[in-house]
Scaffold this motif. Sequence first.
Motif, PDB file in Angstrom:
ATOM      1  N   ALA A   9      -9.837   5.294   6.838  1.00 31.66           N
ATOM      2  CA  ALA A   9      -8.280   5.831   6.140  1.00 31.66           C
ATOM      3  C   ALA A   9      -7.762   7.743   6.421  1.00 31.66           C
ATOM      4  CB  ALA A   9      -9.426   6.688   4.594  1.00 31.66           C
ATOM      5  N   ASP A  10      -6.642   7.755   6.137  1.00 29.08           N
ATOM      6  CA  ASP A  10      -6.468   8.877   6.605  1.00 29.08           C
ATOM      7  C   ASP A  10      -6.814  10.446   6.147  1.00 29.08           C
ATOM      8  OD1 ASP A  10      -5.040   9.023   4.155  1.00 29.08           O
ATOM      9  OD2 ASP A  10      -2.986   8.212   5.859  1.00 29.08           O
ATOM     10  N   MET A  11      -6.159  11.372   5.680  1.00 27.96           N
ATOM     11  CA  MET A  11      -6.243  12.822   5.257  1.00 27.96           C
ATOM     12  C   MET A  11      -6.202  12.824   3.482  1.00 27.96           C
ATOM     13  SD  MET A  11      -8.329  14.264   7.199  1.00 27.96           S
ATOM     14  CE  MET A  11      -8.199  15.899   6.527  1.00 27.96           C
ATOM     15  N   GLN A  12      -5.476  11.879   3.266  1.00 27.52           N
ATOM     16  CA  GLN A  12      -5.368  11.654   2.099  1.00 27.52           C
ATOM     17  C   GLN A  12      -6.512  10.440   1.346  1.00 27.52           C
ATOM     18  OE1 GLN A  12      -2.756  11.903   4.175  1.00 27.52           O
ATOM     19  NE2 GLN A  12      -2.493  13.640   3.621  1.00 27.52           N
ATOM     20  N   GLY A  13      -7.193   9.450   2.541  1.00 26.75           N
ATOM     21  CA  GLY A  13      -7.579   8.735   2.069  1.00 26.75           C
ATOM     22  C   GLY A  13      -7.624   6.786   2.286  1.00 26.75           C
ATOM     23  N   VAL A  14      -6.352   6.602   2.294  1.00 29.22           N
ATOM     24  CA  VAL A  14      -5.262   5.229   2.142  1.00 29.22           C
ATOM     25  C   VAL A  14      -5.244   5.496   3.739  1.00 29.22           C
ATOM     26  CG1 VAL A  14      -2.843   5.016   2.301  1.00 29.22           C
ATOM     27  CG2 VAL A  14      -3.808   6.746   1.252  1.00 29.22           C
ATOM     28  N   VAL A  15      -5.525   3.906   4.135  1.00 29.25           N
ATOM     29  CA  VAL A  15      -5.663   3.298   4.919  1.00 29.25           C
ATOM     30  C   VAL A  15      -4.498   3.785   5.992  1.00 29.25           C
ATOM     31  CG1 VAL A  15      -6.155   0.467   6.055  1.00 29.25           C
ATOM     32  CG2 VAL A  15      -7.079   1.540   3.727  1.00 29.25           C
ATOM     33  N   PHE A  16      -4.469   3.650   7.481  1.00 29.70           N
ATOM     34  CA  PHE A  16      -3.799   3.678   7.854  1.00 29.70           C
ATOM     35  C   PHE A  16      -3.117   2.305   9.072  1.00 29.70           C
ATOM     36  CE2 PHE A  16      -2.460   4.115  13.230  1.00 29.70           C
ATOM     37  CZ  PHE A  16      -1.692   5.605  12.769  1.00 29.70           C
ATOM     38  N   ASN A  17      -2.231   2.779   8.712  1.00 28.57           N
ATOM     39  CA  ASN A  17      -1.173   0.943   8.918  1.00 28.57           C
ATOM     40  C   ASN A  17      -2.076   0.210   9.518  1.00 28.57           C
ATOM     41  OD1 ASN A  17      -0.411   2.074  11.336  1.00 28.57           O
ATOM     42  ND2 ASN A  17       1.694   2.516   9.917  1.00 28.57           N
ATOM     43  N   ALA A  18      -2.162   1.120  11.440  1.00 32.66           N
ATOM     44  CA  ALA A  18      -2.996   0.097  11.639  1.00 32.66           C
ATOM     45  C   ALA A  18      -4.106  -0.920  11.858  1.00 32.66           C
ATOM     46  CB  ALA A  18      -3.379   0.698  13.572  1.00 32.66           C
ATOM     47  N   HIS A  19      -5.094  -0.257  11.139  1.00 34.80           N
ATOM     48  CA  HIS A  19      -5.920  -1.254  10.679  1.00 34.80           C
ATOM     49  C   HIS A  19      -5.520  -2.162   9.445  1.00 34.80           C
ATOM     50  CE1 HIS A  19      -8.639   2.034  11.798  1.00 34.80           C
ATOM     51  NE2 HIS A  19      -8.068   2.832  11.186  1.00 34.80           N
ATOM     52  N   TYR A  20      -4.665  -2.996   9.134  1.00 35.84           N
ATOM     53  CA  TYR A  20      -4.008  -3.642   7.904  1.00 35.84           C
ATOM     54  C   TYR A  20      -4.413  -4.724   9.147  1.00 35.84           C
ATOM     55  CZ  TYR A  20      -3.282  -1.040   4.171  1.00 35.84           C
ATOM     56  OH  TYR A  20      -2.644  -0.303   3.201  1.00 35.84           O
ATOM     57  N   LEU A  21      -4.026  -4.910  11.045  1.00 31.01           N
ATOM     58  CA  LEU A  21      -4.371  -5.836  11.721  1.00 31.01           C
ATOM     59  C   LEU A  21      -5.466  -6.205  12.365  1.00 31.01           C
ATOM     60  CD1 LEU A  21      -1.524  -4.445  14.214  1.00 31.01           C
ATOM     61  CD2 LEU A  21      -1.052  -6.083  12.396  1.00 31.01           C
ATOM     62  N   ASP A  24       4.069  -6.963   6.308  1.00 27.51           N
ATOM     63  CA  ASP A  24       4.903  -6.352   4.704  1.00 27.51           C
ATOM     64  C   ASP A  24       3.853  -5.578   4.337  1.00 27.51           C
ATOM     65  OD1 ASP A  24       7.415  -7.684   6.034  1.00 27.51           O
ATOM     66  OD2 ASP A  24       7.044  -9.482   4.592  1.00 27.51           O
ATOM     67  N   TYR A  25       4.549  -4.281   3.856  1.00 25.15           N
ATOM     68  CA  TYR A  25       3.014  -3.464   2.934  1.00 25.15           C
ATOM     69  C   TYR A  25       4.025  -3.558   1.453  1.00 25.15           C
ATOM     70  CZ  TYR A  25       1.549  -2.424   7.627  1.00 25.15           C
ATOM     71  OH  TYR A  25       0.593  -2.074   8.340  1.00 25.15           O
ATOM     72  N   HIS A  26       3.159  -3.645   1.196  1.00 24.53           N
ATOM     73  CA  HIS A  26       3.331  -3.879  -0.456  1.00 24.53           C
ATOM     74  C   HIS A  26       2.877  -2.829  -1.244  1.00 24.53           C
ATOM     75  CE1 HIS A  26       4.818  -7.934   0.310  1.00 24.53           C
ATOM     76  NE2 HIS A  26       3.907  -8.045   0.419  1.00 24.53           N
ATOM     77  N   ALA A  27       1.443  -2.058  -1.145  1.00 23.42           N
ATOM     78  CA  ALA A  27       1.258  -1.204  -1.994  1.00 23.42           C
ATOM     79  C   ALA A  27      -0.606  -0.705  -0.840  1.00 23.42           C
ATOM     80  CB  ALA A  27       0.682  -1.980  -3.129  1.00 23.42           C
ATOM     81  N   PRO A  28      -0.549   0.774  -1.005  1.00 20.69           N
ATOM     82  CA  PRO A  28      -1.649   0.895   0.255  1.00 20.69           C
ATOM     83  C   PRO A  28      -2.989   0.639  -0.164  1.00 20.69           C
ATOM     84  CG  PRO A  28      -0.638   3.054  -1.720  1.00 20.69           C
ATOM     85  CD  PRO A  28      -0.169   1.465  -1.623  1.00 20.69           C
ATOM     86  N   ALA A  29      -4.389   0.422   0.725  1.00 21.12           N
ATOM     87  CA  ALA A  29      -5.368   0.329  -0.114  1.00 21.12           C
ATOM     88  C   ALA A  29      -6.074   1.657   0.363  1.00 21.12           C
ATOM     89  CB  ALA A  29      -6.135  -0.864   1.012  1.00 21.12           C
ATOM     90  N   GLU A  30      -7.543   1.988  -0.034  1.00 21.17           N
ATOM     91  CA  GLU A  30      -7.935   3.431  -0.301  1.00 21.17           C
ATOM     92  C   GLU A  30      -9.669   3.153   0.351  1.00 21.17           C
ATOM     93  OE1 GLU A  30      -6.311   5.475  -3.749  1.00 21.17           O
ATOM     94  OE2 GLU A  30      -4.567   4.940  -3.531  1.00 21.17           O
ATOM     95  N   PHE A  31      -9.706   4.776   0.454  1.00 19.35           N
ATOM     96  CA  PHE A  31     -11.049   4.586   1.191  1.00 19.35           C
ATOM     97  C   PHE A  31     -12.450   4.076   0.354  1.00 19.35           C
ATOM     98  CE2 PHE A  31     -14.611   6.866   0.639  1.00 19.35           C
ATOM     99  CZ  PHE A  31     -15.373   5.993   1.324  1.00 19.35           C
ATOM    100  N   ASP A  32     -12.506   2.941   0.202  1.00 20.48           N
ATOM    101  CA  ASP A  32     -14.004   2.380  -0.090  1.00 20.48           C
ATOM    102  C   ASP A  32     -13.286   1.098  -1.469  1.00 20.48           C
ATOM    103  OD1 ASP A  32     -16.923   2.639  -0.882  1.00 20.48           O
ATOM    104  OD2 ASP A  32     -16.482   3.073  -2.129  1.00 20.48           O
ATOM    105  N   ASP A  33     -12.403   1.081  -1.558  1.00 21.69           N
ATOM    106  CA  ASP A  33     -12.102  -0.221  -1.809  1.00 21.69           C
ATOM    107  C   ASP A  33     -12.680  -1.681  -1.112  1.00 21.69           C
ATOM    108  OD1 ASP A  33      -9.905   1.028  -3.134  1.00 21.69           O
ATOM    109  OD2 ASP A  33      -8.495   0.593  -2.431  1.00 21.69           O
TER     110      ASP A  33
END
Length: 152
Positions: free
Chosen positions: A19-31, A75-84
């Motif tokens: 996750a980045d500083m906002q707690g949102v998963v950085f896009n490359a981690h989806y791969l 295709d990104y639809h919504a963000p994942a966040e830390f601890d999801d």
Amino acid sequence: MARDDFRLLHRERVRWGEADMQGVVFNAHYLTYIDVGVTEYFRALSEAAGGGGEGLDGNLPVGGGDFFLARTELDYHAPAEFDDMLEIGMRIKRFGRTSVEWVGEIHRGGDHLMTARMVYVHADVETKSSKPLPDAFKQLVAAFERVPPEGA
């Protein structure tokens, strides 16, 4: 695509370093999540074939070949966040002559976060040149999947 279309649903928790500083998963981690899903798919397929879940190194009938990634679309639809707690669904949608088209989805509870489409080419391990998919592999996948792949 419905979640019930996926025979494989692998659970994976978002780690702090993803996750980045906002707690949102950085896009490359989806791969990476999708790659984990592919690995778990092959493990489940190996187990369904009567093996010990060794994946491609086990008892899968790949005819001396291996799979190499040729294309990915996300295709990104919504963000994942830390601890999801995520569910990664993977399935083989279509067989080509020498390729396999995958579809993956990532869900958090009832939220559909991301869709992936990938093409893997089946190739000779030594020469890395494409070779036809073995019929035994296609039959095994077709029997494993809830929705039979096109071209099976």
